[in-house]
Design a protein around this motif. Structure first.
Motif, PDB file in Angstrom:
ATOM      1  N   THR A   2      31.960 -21.621   2.950  1.00 39.91           N
ATOM      2  CA  THR A   2      31.104 -21.496   1.917  1.00 39.91           C
ATOM      3  C   THR A   2      30.258 -20.047   2.157  1.00 39.91           C
ATOM      4  N   THR A   3      29.734 -19.493   0.978  1.00 38.82           N
ATOM      5  CA  THR A   3      28.989 -18.128   1.118  1.00 38.82           C
ATOM      6  C   THR A   3      27.964 -18.113   2.215  1.00 38.82           C
ATOM      7  N   GLN A   4      27.163 -19.190   2.191  1.00 36.21           N
ATOM      8  CA  GLN A   4      26.093 -19.576   3.212  1.00 36.21           C
ATOM      9  C   GLN A   4      26.468 -19.239   4.571  1.00 36.21           C
ATOM     10  N   LYS A   5      27.589 -19.864   4.935  1.00 35.23           N
ATOM     11  CA  LYS A   5      28.211 -19.741   6.331  1.00 35.23           C
ATOM     12  C   LYS A   5      28.528 -18.334   6.519  1.00 35.23           C
TER      13      LYS A   5
END
Length: 259
Positions: free
Chosen positions: A80-83
């Motif tokens: 994910t982009t958050q990771k």
């Protein structure tokens, strides 16, 4: 724990230098060892995995979380982009910064990679690592490589303190467009042999022709292949240990999911 039941981290804990951090969901050493034990490319196979020696040379490569080895679940990591943001420093090069570019597989990120990236960073202020796609890595490394898929390798490299940015799925050839886009001042490579591109071209021909290419020796001979060879030499021991660890991990997942 070691085979003798001794806490692996007991010396670090006694020195007051031990700290536990939250693990990255879907990535585990148990899983990676299982992939190495397969000796196939099946850890990236799409669909439900059924171990079959006849399929050992399958060329199908995917990132389906239903793929499984006989001992451990595979490719459970969900990018994910958050990771990615959590691992990235999020900084761009400052005016006047000298940009260094390196490229490769960086599979099973290890101390050899770390030492190389530390030396590469010394040639500039901002270090960019180009990570090749899984099929490209498999073309020049063969066998069941890469052990880690592209998304997993991205986080491993981003976690290195010497790295400022990662190009996800970088082209094998270092082109003029790539160098201009990232304002690359110098392209650095290690002492490992470089396979020509599919068209028979040296992937570093451009930076070499304009005097922006340098080969450096990290002084460390550790390689991903050596790690895999070590696992394979102790195959039976790792198979038994991985089977036990997977049972424990599945029980934890069942507990978390309330099953």
């Amino acid at each position: 724990m070691t085979a003798d039941g001794v806490d692996t981290y007991h010396l670090v804990k006694a020195a007051g230098r031990y700290k536990e951090v939250k693990r990255t969901a879907g990535v585990s050493t148990t899983d990676l060892v299982g992939r190495m034990l397969l000796l196939t490319r099946e850890h990236f196979r799409q669909g439900q995995f059924e171990y079959n020696v006849a399929k050992e040379h399958s060329s199908t490569m995917g990132q389906d979380s239903t793929a499984r080895s006989p001992w451990t679940g595979c490719s459970q990591f969900l990018p994910t982009t958050q990771k990615i943001i959590q691992f990235s420093d999020g900084l761009s090069p400052k005016p006047g910064d000298k940009v260094v570019y390196v490229a490769g597989a960086y599979d099973l990120f290890h101390v050899g990679h770390l030492d190389f990236l530390e030396k590469a960073k010394q040639y500039g202020d901002y270090l960019i690592v180009g990570l090749h796609t899984d099929p490209v890595v498999n073309r020049y490394k063969g066998s069941n490589y890469p052990i880690m898929n592209l998304h997993e390798r991205v986080l491993s490299v981003l976690a290195c303190k010497y790295v400022n940015e990662v190009v996800i799925g970088a082209p094998y050839e270092v082109t003029k467009d790539l160098m201009e886009h990232f304002n690359v001042d110098i392209v650095v490579h290690g002492t490992t042999a470089v396979m020509h591109d599919v068209c028979g071209k040296d992937p570093f021909v451009l930076p070499k022709s304009i005097g922006k290419f340098k080969i450096i020796d990290s002084g460390n001979d550790m390689t991903t292949e050596k790690i895999v060879e070590r696992i394979i030499r102790n195959r039976l021991e790792y198979e038994a240990r991985n089977y036990k660890k997977e049972r424990k991990e599945l029980e934890v997942l069942k507990y978390i999911n309330g099953n």
